[in-house]
Design a protein around this motif. Sequence first.
Motif, PDB file in Angstrom:
ATOM      1  N   SER A   7       0.846  -1.199   0.000  1.00 34.21           N
ATOM      2  CA  SER A   7       0.000   0.000   0.000  1.00 34.21           C
ATOM      3  C   SER A   7       0.875   1.241   0.000  1.00 34.21           C
ATOM      4  N   ILE A   8       0.315   2.333  -0.517  1.00 33.69           N
ATOM      5  CA  ILE A   8       0.955   3.636  -0.414  1.00 33.69           C
ATOM      6  C   ILE A   8      -0.057   4.630   0.134  1.00 33.69           C
ATOM      7  N   LEU A   9       0.447   5.777   0.597  1.00 37.81           N
ATOM      8  CA  LEU A   9      -0.412   6.896   0.966  1.00 37.81           C
ATOM      9  C   LEU A   9      -0.535   7.827  -0.224  1.00 37.81           C
ATOM     10  N   ARG A  10      -1.743   8.339  -0.426  1.00 39.90           N
ATOM     11  CA  ARG A  10      -1.916   9.379  -1.439  1.00 39.90           C
ATOM     12  C   ARG A  10      -2.548  10.581  -0.732  1.00 39.90           C
ATOM     13  N   SER A  11      -1.832  11.707  -0.742  1.00 42.56           N
ATOM     14  CA  SER A  11      -2.298  12.896  -0.030  1.00 42.56           C
ATOM     15  C   SER A  11      -2.775  13.954  -1.014  1.00 42.56           C
ATOM     16  N   TYR A  12      -3.788  14.697  -0.591  1.00 49.17           N
ATOM     17  CA  TYR A  12      -4.335  15.828  -1.342  1.00 49.17           C
ATOM     18  C   TYR A  12      -4.306  17.027  -0.397  1.00 49.17           C
ATOM     19  N   TYR A  13      -3.376  17.940  -0.641  1.00 50.82           N
ATOM     20  CA  TYR A  13      -3.140  19.066   0.260  1.00 50.82           C
ATOM     21  C   TYR A  13      -3.646  20.345  -0.402  1.00 50.82           C
ATOM     22  N   TYR A  14      -4.628  21.000   0.240  1.00 52.86           N
ATOM     23  CA  TYR A  14      -5.260  22.179  -0.356  1.00 52.86           C
ATOM     24  C   TYR A  14      -4.344  23.389  -0.264  1.00 52.86           C
ATOM     25  N   LYS A  15      -4.319  24.151  -1.347  1.00 53.28           N
ATOM     26  CA  LYS A  15      -3.471  25.343  -1.408  1.00 53.28           C
ATOM     27  C   LYS A  15      -4.183  26.531  -0.776  1.00 53.28           C
ATOM     28  N   VAL A  16      -3.453  27.272   0.036  1.00 49.46           N
ATOM     29  CA  VAL A  16      -3.956  28.521   0.614  1.00 49.46           C
ATOM     30  C   VAL A  16      -2.821  29.521   0.608  1.00 49.46           C
ATOM     31  N   GLN A  17      -3.116  30.729   0.136  1.00 50.63           N
ATOM     32  CA  GLN A  17      -2.119  31.807   0.158  1.00 50.63           C
ATOM     33  C   GLN A  17      -2.054  32.351   1.570  1.00 50.63           C
TER      34      GLN A  17
END
Length: 383
Positions: A371-381
């Motif tokens: 298994s692997i981790l898949r991350s989704y990191y939201y962009k914020v200025q």
Amino acid sequence: IWNEVSMTKELWRQLCLRRWAPCKPPSVVLGTQTWKQYYLCRSELEFRVESGRPQDFVCKAISGHTGQIDQLAYVSPNEYRFDGGAKSVVCTVSSDCTVRAWDLHEGTEIWSSPVQPAPLVSLVAYPQLQLVVTVDTQGLIIVWKAETGCEQASFCLPTSSSAMEACDHPDGTFLLVFHTQSLPHQSEDKSPVSTTFPIRQSSRACWAPDEAARLMVMHRDDRGTQLVVTTFELKTKKSRDRVNILAQQLASFPLPDTMMPHLMQGHGSQMILLASRSELVLFTIHGLQLVAFQDHQRPITSMWVDLNRVITSSLDLSLRVYVWNKENKLPVLKSCYHLLGGSHRWASGFTHVKSDSMSIAGVEARSSGTSILRSYYYKVQLG
């Protein structure tokens, strides 16, 4: 003049409290960000979370485990901070007999434990204490320091069939551990406090997040032919020498014959989310079906439910993001977008999903058995 007024601290503080205090009072780290920065950054973040466009987040595939990931938990506090001082960190346990910590923003491993004698199968996290607790197939429980991976304490259960839950209490945080031998083989001087529910063949249960003693149970009816969801309110009654637990039925309703739910989660005090194969359905505790979604092409494997979102993972190699609309008397769930995983040539689907205020982490099973981790990191200025 209006420009000067718009810069006042109290104006932006009141805007923040009016918009977010009913859910959770916003906190500002004094000296590193202002109320105006907080308002603008959080508004931008919520827009990106609801939109889910490719430009709204950064996706990273994070590998390191040589076995299958069996569970994950966030060890970073689920808070809104826009001063650059916060990051999303998760821990995972695997059949490779290790527990590891990962920085989702950077997509890197922070630390890995030494290889343990037996595979680790579950974990819970205490973000405020920066502790992680794991249990292996032999019942060994270990407490790890989340920042460094150093072992803090350990003890062994008399059985390998166990489950854990992190619990908060005004007097302090504690660990709730379940194991199957304690009831049929009582060795303690006092019998455990317990109660029996007037139901048969129960298969799923969950707590109502906004009611500490409200339990929803899915079970068969008296004839054993139909699935029913019954909600109970648990109360304690103290006598001179013991404490009794009373289960009062609040509501009950039969499920449609076409539904065979395998996942169940509560929301608020009145809502129940059920996953049946690839379908996600929202009910009230009285049986009113509010909405049903068929966004996935293959079975749903897990779901994450919090105050703002619902996220489902599926064997179709996608995560689906839903957002709560809290303007109505009953919360309405809106389907927003898919987050896609890797190639079907190498992956066999998502098995777990968790989230915090800034990111989503999914466990992607590989065709090779790892298994692997898949991350989704939201962009914020950041302001």
